[in-house]
Write an enzyme that holds these catalytic residues in place. Structure first.
Site, mmCIF file in Angstrom:
data_model
loop_
_atom_site.group_PDB
_atom_site.id
_atom_site.type_symbol
_atom_site.label_atom_id
_atom_site.label_comp_id
_atom_site.label_asym_id
_atom_site.label_seq_id
_atom_site.Cartn_x
_atom_site.Cartn_y
_atom_site.Cartn_z
ATOM 1 N N HIS A 166 35.502 22.540 70.929
ATOM 2 C CA HIS A 166 35.168 22.362 69.520
ATOM 3 C C HIS A 166 35.563 23.584 68.705
ATOM 4 O O HIS A 166 35.214 24.702 69.061
ATOM 5 C CB HIS A 166 33.666 22.073 69.390
ATOM 6 C CG HIS A 166 33.257 21.699 68.019
ATOM 7 N ND1 HIS A 166 32.072 22.117 67.470
ATOM 8 C CD2 HIS A 166 33.859 20.939 67.069
ATOM 9 C CE1 HIS A 166 31.962 21.635 66.256
ATOM 10 N NE2 HIS A 166 33.037 20.909 65.986
ATOM 11 N N ASP A 182 57.238 23.934 61.992
ATOM 12 C CA ASP A 182 58.668 23.723 61.809
ATOM 13 C C ASP A 182 59.424 24.797 62.593
ATOM 14 O O ASP A 182 58.819 25.693 63.178
ATOM 15 C CB ASP A 182 59.040 23.699 60.324
ATOM 16 C CG ASP A 182 58.723 24.987 59.576
ATOM 17 O OD1 ASP A 182 58.760 26.083 60.177
ATOM 18 O OD2 ASP A 182 58.448 24.907 58.362
ATOM 19 N N HIS A 192 50.673 30.112 51.882
ATOM 20 C CA HIS A 192 51.451 30.198 53.125
ATOM 21 C C HIS A 192 51.180 31.481 53.902
ATOM 22 O O HIS A 192 51.115 31.449 55.145
ATOM 23 C CB HIS A 192 52.948 30.056 52.813
ATOM 24 C CG HIS A 192 53.796 29.885 54.034
ATOM 25 N ND1 HIS A 192 53.627 28.868 54.938
ATOM 26 C CD2 HIS A 192 54.827 30.622 54.499
ATOM 27 C CE1 HIS A 192 54.504 28.975 55.905
ATOM 28 N NE2 HIS A 192 55.255 30.035 55.670
ATOM 29 N N TYR A 215 57.727 24.217 54.682
ATOM 30 C CA TYR A 215 56.268 24.111 54.783
ATOM 31 C C TYR A 215 55.804 22.896 55.592
ATOM 32 O O TYR A 215 54.784 22.296 55.293
ATOM 33 C CB TYR A 215 55.627 24.124 53.388
ATOM 34 C CG TYR A 215 56.074 25.313 52.586
ATOM 35 C CD1 TYR A 215 55.646 26.595 52.902
ATOM 36 C CD2 TYR A 215 56.982 25.168 51.544
ATOM 37 C CE1 TYR A 215 56.089 27.699 52.190
ATOM 38 C CE2 TYR A 215 57.425 26.268 50.817
ATOM 39 C CZ TYR A 215 56.977 27.524 51.149
ATOM 40 O OH TYR A 215 57.413 28.611 50.442
ATOM 41 N N ALA A 216 56.549 22.566 56.629
ATOM 42 C CA ALA A 216 56.172 21.472 57.528
ATOM 43 C C ALA A 216 55.405 22.066 58.709
ATOM 44 O O ALA A 216 55.922 22.197 59.819
ATOM 45 C CB ALA A 216 57.406 20.704 57.990
ATOM 46 N N ASN A 217 54.165 22.464 58.435
ATOM 47 C CA ASN A 217 53.311 23.127 59.415
ATOM 48 C C ASN A 217 51.873 22.669 59.214
ATOM 49 O O ASN A 217 51.465 22.378 58.089
ATOM 50 C CB ASN A 217 53.353 24.643 59.231
ATOM 51 C CG ASN A 217 54.739 25.207 59.240
ATOM 52 O OD1 ASN A 217 55.400 25.210 60.269
ATOM 53 N ND2 ASN A 217 55.203 25.685 58.093
#
Length: 132
Positions: free
Chosen positions: A20, A28, A99, A121-123
């Site tokens: 948990h 990316d 970011h 920004y594909a994270n």
């Protein structure tokens, strides 16, 4: 041989060991990997595999209670922003942070799964929930 879930043994191992509030990052191909954080590199070439493909397979295998994305995806990556919004509709707490703050969060990850994604920004940082 496994019939369902991740065939990648490293992803399966990391997900099985999460408790948990532990976190994992789907990244990316340009996100820096912090020293000491395991990198599971799935990248084959630019764009393969895609961020959303990997994100969806992890979401199918991991109970996620919270997901963090970079604010910048809202203006620079509509596809990622839309997927983040859909997570909120699936009862996942979704946060957006600058970011630079996002990159700081990655230092606490159990692992970073690096994709071949080459859009900005594909994270995502995914925090494990509980199944009970």
């Amino acid at each position: 041989m496994k019939k369902t879930g991740h065939l990648n043994r490293d992803i399966s191992r990391v997900l099985a060991g999460m408790g948990h509030t532990d976190c994992i990052v789907i990244a990316d191909c340009g996100l820096p990997i912090p020293p000491g954080v395991e990198c599971i590199d799935l990248s084959l070439k630019i764009g393969v595999p895609r961020f959303l493909q990997v994100l969806d397979t992890v979401l199918a295998d991991l109970q996620v209670e919270r997901a963090v994305f970079a604010n910048e995806c809202l203006d620079h990556n509509a596809e990622v922003a839309e997927r983040a919004s859909s997570l909120a509709r699936e009862n996942v707490q979704v946060e957006f942070v600058p970011h630079e703050q996002f990159k700081a969060l990655t230092r606490n990850a159990k692992a970073v799964i690096r994709t071949g994604e080459a859009t900005p920004y594909a994270n995502a940082v995914l925090y494990s929930g509980v199944i009970f």
